[in-house]
Structures are given as C-alpha cells and as structure tokens.
Design an enzyme around this catalytic site. Sequence first.
Site, PDB file in Angstrom:
ATOM      1  N   ASP A   1       0.831  -1.204   0.000  1.00  0.00           N
ATOM      2  CA  ASP A   1       0.000   0.000   0.000  1.00  0.00           C
ATOM      3  C   ASP A   1       0.870   1.260   0.000  1.00  0.00           C
ATOM      4  O   ASP A   1       1.897   1.313   0.683  1.00  0.00           O
ATOM      5  CB  ASP A   1      -0.875  -0.018   1.262  1.00  0.00           C
TER       6      ASP A   1
ATOM      7  N   GLU B   1      13.201 -15.865  -0.913  1.00  0.00           N
ATOM      8  CA  GLU B   1      13.353 -17.078  -0.089  1.00  0.00           C
ATOM      9  C   GLU B   1      12.085 -17.925  -0.134  1.00  0.00           C
ATOM     10  O   GLU B   1      12.122 -19.130   0.053  1.00  0.00           O
ATOM     11  CB  GLU B   1      13.603 -16.710   1.382  1.00  0.00           C
TER      12      GLU B   1
HETATM   13  C1  GLC Z   1      -4.174   3.194  -0.522  1.00  0.00           C
HETATM   14  C2  GLC Z   1      -5.419   2.356  -0.441  1.00  0.00           C
HETATM   15  C3  GLC Z   1      -6.533   3.228   0.069  1.00  0.00           C
HETATM   16  C4  GLC Z   1      -6.163   3.741   1.433  1.00  0.00           C
HETATM   17  C5  GLC Z   1      -4.810   4.452   1.416  1.00  0.00           C
HETATM   18  C6  GLC Z   1      -4.278   4.675   2.795  1.00  0.00           C
HETATM   19  O1  GLC Z   1      -4.266   4.200  -1.462  1.00  0.00           O
HETATM   20  O2  GLC Z   1      -5.704   1.768  -1.675  1.00  0.00           O
HETATM   21  O3  GLC Z   1      -7.759   2.553   0.098  1.00  0.00           O
HETATM   22  O4  GLC Z   1      -7.134   4.633   1.883  1.00  0.00           O
HETATM   23  O5  GLC Z   1      -3.840   3.706   0.733  1.00  0.00           O
HETATM   24  O6  GLC Z   1      -3.824   3.493   3.357  1.00  0.00           O
END
Ligand code: GLC
Length: 536
Positions: A209, A251
């Site tokens: 993310d 790994e």
């Molecule tokens: C990313 C995710 C989103 C979230 C953001 C903060 O963009 O896809 O849904 O709100 O990160 O974690």
Amino acid sequence: MAAPDTPRTDDWWRDAVIYQVYPRSFADGDGDGTGDLMGVRARLPYLAELGVDALWFTPWYLSPMVDGGYDVADYRAVDPAFGTLAEAEKLIAEAREAGIGVIVDIVPNHVSDQHAWFREALKAGPGSPERARFHFRPGRGENGELPPNDWPSQFSGNTWTRVPDGEWYLHLFTPEQPDLNWSHPEVRREHEDVLRFWFERGVAGVRIDSAALLTKDPDLRDFVEGTDPHPYIDQDEIHDIYRSWRALADEYGGVFVGEVWLPDSERFARYLRPDELHTAFNFNFLSCPWDADRLRRTIDDTLAEHAPVGAPATWVLCNHDVTRTATRYGRADTGFDFATKRFGTPTDLALGTRRARAAALLTLALPGSVYLYQGEELGLPEADVPLDRIQDPMHFRSGGTDPGRDGCRVPLPWEAEAETGSYGFGAGDEPWLPQPEDWAPYAVDRQTADPGSMLALYREALLLRRSEPGFGDGPMSWLPAPEGVLAFDRGHGLLCVVNLSEEPAVLPPHGRLLLASGPLDSEGLLPRDTAVWLRA
Ligand code: GLC
C-alpha cells in the site's frame, strides 16, 4: 497461468489474472451485514469457475476500520469482523487447492492509532524511544501552535495532529493513521517479520500500500510546488527497503505488487528493477480516458517503461478507490482523477457498460497481468450511497464535496430474488453499505443464466485467455487501422480490435471470430465501443 490441475510455474505472476477481493463487501458468511472470510471460502467455487489465478485481499487485519482496514492495529491478527487467523490459513490452503494464489495487502506507511506502538508512543512522551518510531515534532509558532510543516495530505485536510503534551505527529492520511518513521531500524525489522509471518502461511504475494510514500525528507522540509525531490513522494532512499524485501520474498518464492502512483515513467520503472518489486499497478492506464490515441499512447508508454527492467506490465481498470468502470466510461470525462470526483455527475450507464465490455476484451488481450476488481465482472455501476450512510473518510475530509469511495465498495449481489434483503450477500437484511434497489439484474445468478451478460463475457474471455498461448506475457504489434480504432496482433494468430470511433469499422482479414463484446452490425462491421478477438 496454469489451469488448476497443472502445477503453478515460478513466473505465474507475469501473465496472471488477479481478482481483488474487498472482504467487507464480497460475501457475508455469518449474516452480520459485513463480508467475511467464511463468505469468501463458500464462494471459492465461483472464483475458480470464473478462472482467476490469484486473489488480492484488501487488509483483513485487526483494525478500527477508520479507513476500511487500511488502519492496521495488528498485522498478525485477523479482524473479528472477518474471522480468525485459523480461518485465513484455511482460506489460503483451500484457494491453493483450487489453483488460486492469495495476495495479502501490507500497509507499511502507517499504522492505526490503536496499534500498540502508537499507544506506547503517546504514553511515553516527548523525546522517548517509543516516539522515535513515528514522526513526532514540536510545532512552529510562538507556542508551538502551528504544525511542523506544510505538507499536503493524500486525502484533503491536515497532515499533523497535536497531542495533549504539545507535540505533533505526522499522518499523510487520517489522524487515525500515524506515519511510521522508516529511517528507524525497528520499523524495518518489524515489517520484514510481518512479511515472513504471511509468507510462512503460504501466501503467494504481497500488495504494498502507498508504496512510494514510506521515506520522508529527513528534515521534514516544507513542500515547495514543482521542486525536486518531493519531501515525501518517491524519495530515492525507498529503493533500499524494497531491495531487502525482494531478497526476503525470493526465499519464499513470493511476489510483490506495488501501489505506485507516479506520472513519471522512468521513476516508476525504478521500483521494478530486477532486485526490487515484481510488478506495480498501472494507474496511468486506469486514469486514461476512453480515447483511441490516448489509450494507444498509454499502452506504448507502459510497454516501453517496463521493457528495460524486464518487468511485466499490469492492466487495471478499477479498484476499491476509484469510480466503477461502467460509470466512469459513461461520463463526459472518461478518465479518473480524485480531485474531480463530484456528486451528481451525469452518466449514460448504457454507454458506459458497452465501453466497459469492450475495455474488458482490450485489457485481457494486452501483454502482462490483469487486475480485476470484484463486481467488475458483473458490470456493477458506482452506487449512490445515501449521505447518512457514507463511511469513507475521504468524503468527510473533503468537507462533504467528494462523494468518497463507498460507491464502488457496495456489497455484491449474488441472488436476484434472495429471501433476505441483500441479494444473497448474506443472511442478514442490512449490509454495512446499502445496495441500490435496482441491482437484481446484476446478480450473479441472473447473469449466469444469461449468455449476453457481463459475467458470461468475462468467463468466456478468461477461459480463452488461459487456453490461447498468444495471450498474457509476450510481444504485441499494432496493425494498421482507421482513425479511432485500436487493432493489434498478439502472435499465435490472435488479433484484438477495439472501435472507439463513432463510425462502424471494417475488421482486418481474419479466419474466425473468437469473442465479441457486442454484436457486429448487419454488414459485418464492428460498431462503435465494441471489441473483438479474432483468429488471423
Ligand atoms: C491506498 C489504499 C486506500 C487507502 C490508502 C491509505 O491508497 O488503496 O484505500 O485509503 O492507501 O492506506
């Protein structure tokens, strides 16, 4: 990738179709109105039949759900709303049995304010080692009443929150999502440990993310528009983190997909060097308007930027953050931009759906892997969620001007005439977000019975994509085509033609028509907003 009964090859991810599960809205096994892992397990046959290679789950960890689970309180626990760790392990094993890999979502930029580390940091006070794992600073101004810098948020609103002892902490997203300090060795160690935790449970991959945001300018300098480098986006130091993650993933044979929103293709490709991430989402394609020249340029740029690093491209039309494809393509602006998302935008859904069908065939014919967001295979439109039911913080932080992202997160309709009030999503009547009243035609059972449905198109396309060696990873070449028409050759006698012009188009010479997103006209021409796969 391989069919369920053939063994998974090491590079399955180079041409996989990966289905994104938003667990809260996929299927509700226990009838409490929230989707869960039990629900997903019960629907694994549906996913196997659809013909996907892997499932990417948005976060299922323990979370107060301020940002739909992207506020993680404990990476090693499953949120009780979704189930238990034992159930996640079962799901991973059962999916694997069905030839489907599982990809988990790791959120390294921030944690929840309920995470043990942040609670300890608040308690421990200024100057403590507990605070050093985050970005705590005194404020500016005479009495420290002003935030330490002027950084803009990834959601609208402020990026600093003051705590009772006077210090401020950084959060690029909501105040409930404090940013971690990635120059701290414990932060790095902890995440490597979390990666091992999930790889040891058999996951095939990890989605990262906000992957370009982790490292910050060491002095947290103010943001000056247009100057390089940006104080928190795509800092050079970030690559060191991914190099050590890659060694770890190797790994286990695990793969990464990064959420990297960067317009600069050369900077983007750096994340995909052979010792870094395997893949990253193609947001340039996702945001590209429905326009032949623009799409062709985006496809060419994508392939050109991936080639030097040897990474496969990914093709993405939608996810849990953006407007549903059928709706987006039915609007005057067919691209996607967070800043312009507004309530009441006029939409021609029939047109959008027609284009979404054509886009499905385009996307599945391009070289590389494809991400398919749950409900796209049903052609779901963006739902109008009543104001008093909206939960997305993006809506609230915009002061109510941005509808937020709940419209693409509404629970899936499974049965048109289910006895409960949620189209068979669960045994309860009231899903966590309300489904529109006219969604019966979108239900899985209705579409299964209709050979002309979006679901039937996706099923057939995925089946063909698996059986035809020309699809997936490999070369493509453009064919001569009239203005507004995209035509390309995937080798092995496979052609794809998409008509984005107003006029019906003549098809290139071919043998058989393999699949069409809509009927040809009475003269055998390809109507507007229609795509075909042909055998040369
Ligand atoms: C990313 C995710 C989103 C979230 C953001 C903060 O963009 O896809 O849904 O709100 O990160 O974690």
